[in-house]
Motif scaffolding. Sequence first.
Motif, PDB file in Angstrom:
ATOM      1  N   LEU A   8      80.863  50.942  -2.763  1.00 55.63           N
ATOM      2  CA  LEU A   8      80.742  49.941  -3.816  1.00 55.63           C
ATOM      3  C   LEU A   8      82.031  49.141  -4.017  1.00 55.63           C
ATOM      4  O   LEU A   8      81.978  47.906  -4.078  1.00 55.63           O
ATOM      5  N   PRO A   9      83.215  49.773  -4.139  1.00 53.27           N
ATOM      6  CA  PRO A   9      84.431  48.953  -4.293  1.00 53.27           C
ATOM      7  C   PRO A   9      84.629  47.966  -3.148  1.00 53.27           C
ATOM      8  O   PRO A   9      85.052  46.825  -3.370  1.00 53.27           O
ATOM      9  N   ARG A  10      84.301  48.370  -1.910  1.00 48.45           N
ATOM     10  CA  ARG A  10      84.448  47.455  -0.773  1.00 48.45           C
ATOM     11  C   ARG A  10      83.469  46.284  -0.876  1.00 48.45           C
ATOM     12  O   ARG A  10      83.817  45.134  -0.580  1.00 48.45           O
ATOM     13  N   ARG A  11      82.233  46.575  -1.284  1.00 44.50           N
ATOM     14  CA  ARG A  11      81.250  45.487  -1.398  1.00 44.50           C
ATOM     15  C   ARG A  11      81.611  44.544  -2.537  1.00 44.50           C
ATOM     16  O   ARG A  11      81.455  43.326  -2.426  1.00 44.50           O
ATOM     17  N   GLN A  12      82.086  45.109  -3.666  1.00 43.78           N
ATOM     18  CA  GLN A  12      82.518  44.267  -4.779  1.00 43.78           C
ATOM     19  C   GLN A  12      83.681  43.378  -4.348  1.00 43.78           C
ATOM     20  O   GLN A  12      83.718  42.186  -4.657  1.00 43.78           O
ATOM     21  N   LEU A  13      84.638  43.958  -3.658  1.00 41.60           N
ATOM     22  CA  LEU A  13      85.778  43.200  -3.161  1.00 41.60           C
ATOM     23  C   LEU A  13      85.319  42.075  -2.237  1.00 41.60           C
ATOM     24  O   LEU A  13      85.777  40.926  -2.346  1.00 41.60           O
ATOM     25  N   LEU A  49      82.631  46.304   4.889  1.00 39.58           N
ATOM     26  CA  LEU A  49      82.409  47.272   5.964  1.00 39.58           C
ATOM     27  C   LEU A  49      83.688  47.700   6.672  1.00 39.58           C
ATOM     28  O   LEU A  49      83.619  48.415   7.677  1.00 39.58           O
ATOM     29  N   ASN A  50      84.838  47.266   6.206  1.00 36.56           N
ATOM     30  CA  ASN A  50      86.078  47.701   6.833  1.00 36.56           C
ATOM     31  C   ASN A  50      86.304  49.188   6.605  1.00 36.56           C
ATOM     32  O   ASN A  50      86.193  49.675   5.477  1.00 36.56           O
ATOM     33  N   GLY A  51      86.647  49.895   7.673  1.00 34.00           N
ATOM     34  CA  GLY A  51      86.919  51.320   7.535  1.00 34.00           C
ATOM     35  C   GLY A  51      88.138  51.580   6.675  1.00 34.00           C
ATOM     36  O   GLY A  51      88.232  52.591   5.987  1.00 34.00           O
ATOM     37  N   GLY A  73      95.023  41.217  -9.514  1.00 29.85           N
ATOM     38  CA  GLY A  73      95.349  42.607  -9.793  1.00 29.85           C
ATOM     39  C   GLY A  73      94.129  43.499  -9.724  1.00 29.85           C
ATOM     40  O   GLY A  73      94.187  44.639  -9.248  1.00 29.85           O
ATOM     41  N   PHE A  74      92.984  42.970 -10.187  1.00 28.27           N
ATOM     42  CA  PHE A  74      91.738  43.724 -10.135  1.00 28.27           C
ATOM     43  C   PHE A  74      91.295  43.924  -8.687  1.00 28.27           C
ATOM     44  O   PHE A  74      90.825  45.007  -8.310  1.00 28.27           O
ATOM     45  N   LEU A  75      91.456  42.901  -7.849  1.00 30.60           N
ATOM     46  CA  LEU A  75      91.049  43.025  -6.447  1.00 30.60           C
ATOM     47  C   LEU A  75      91.937  44.016  -5.696  1.00 30.60           C
ATOM     48  O   LEU A  75      91.458  44.743  -4.809  1.00 30.60           O
ATOM     49  N   VAL A  76      93.211  44.049  -6.043  1.00 30.72           N
ATOM     50  CA  VAL A  76      94.095  45.052  -5.448  1.00 30.72           C
ATOM     51  C   VAL A  76      93.639  46.459  -5.852  1.00 30.72           C
ATOM     52  O   VAL A  76      93.650  47.389  -5.048  1.00 30.72           O
ATOM     53  N   LEU A  77      93.226  46.605  -7.108  1.00 28.93           N
ATOM     54  CA  LEU A  77      92.690  47.887  -7.569  1.00 28.93           C
ATOM     55  C   LEU A  77      91.470  48.281  -6.733  1.00 28.93           C
ATOM     56  O   LEU A  77      91.340  49.433  -6.312  1.00 28.93           O
ATOM     57  N   LEU A  78      90.563  47.330  -6.494  1.00 26.79           N
ATOM     58  CA  LEU A  78      89.391  47.607  -5.665  1.00 26.79           C
ATOM     59  C   LEU A  78      89.817  48.043  -4.262  1.00 26.79           C
ATOM     60  O   LEU A  78      89.230  48.961  -3.683  1.00 26.79           O
ATOM     61  N   SER A  83      87.705  53.519  -0.727  1.00 20.61           N
ATOM     62  CA  SER A  83      87.002  54.621  -0.061  1.00 20.61           C
ATOM     63  C   SER A  83      86.132  55.432  -1.016  1.00 20.61           C
ATOM     64  O   SER A  83      85.413  56.332  -0.584  1.00 20.61           O
ATOM     65  N   ALA A  84      86.192  55.120  -2.312  1.00 20.08           N
ATOM     66  CA  ALA A  84      85.528  55.953  -3.319  1.00 20.08           C
ATOM     67  C   ALA A  84      84.015  55.765  -3.304  1.00 20.08           C
ATOM     68  O   ALA A  84      83.513  54.652  -3.385  1.00 20.08           O
TER      69      ALA A  84
END
Length: 292
Positions: A8-13, A49-51, A73-78, A83-84
């Motif tokens: 989810l964090p990767r897709r949101q990013l 989809l980046n590993g 800053g929020f995108l860096v958090l994502l 990997s979560a």
Amino acid sequence: MPETGSTLPRRQLGRYLIEWRTRAGLSQQKAAELLEIGSSSLQRLERGLNGRVHVRDIQAACDLYGIPDDLAGFLVLLARQSSAKTWWYQVTDRAPIHFNGYVKLEASALELKTFQPQLIPGLLQTEDYVCALFASYPDETVSEHEGWIQLKRQRQNNVTRKLRPLTLSAVVGEAALRRVAGSTQVMAAQLRHLADMSTRPNVSIRVLPFSAGFPRGAGNGSFVILEFGTTATGMPTEPTVVYLEGIIGNMYLEEPTDVAEYHKLHAAIEHAALDAVASRNLIRQIAREHSA
């Protein structure tokens, strides 16, 4: 079927990166060239989809696309949480309201199932009800209140739009109908609106009465299940996500076993709730009681 590298964090990013690259007027190929990464790498990054997500690449993209510092800053958090599978999102980490991660997720969903034992679901709240809720937060400014109201309207458009509106299945606790927010007049208008919304073909509203007790531990609190549709072959386009809102932070679950438990819980609550017609009748009855 969604690839295993997706979280989810990767897709949101990825959603934010596509949005802001498009705003900057850059093609994917041109952006990759300026970021000095391969176009296939940027494509995978945007698809979630980046590993492995490199924070320096996200910071460079934020600079290139002109992303505001607070959102950057929020995108860096994502990126750091990429990997979560279970994403814990602390209130102190929250982006400004117009960049709220949940709003972006909800806008991408095709179907939403929710149980709200104490409050009217946000997608069904009237403006006066929203104002009454925020009146209990004295630290919020007038502009912040107006921002939340504007955001609420934006979210509600997902349900009322003509083209592919969001399918909403909500179970509301009887306490949410009887607890007064603002005034009895505000509540009467809110419940009339709730009853009217329940007549829409894409909206199902059921009431869990006090007499139903606590089916399958329904006293545990509110939750939202977000689903994103299927491909032409019948596979989910994205994994289903369960959203849990808390006082100090919000949690997003996408592990299949966790999601399955919440599907069972929603089904049990819906089974114990009144049917659609009886629910609408009770909502209108309580609206009249508030008006008396």
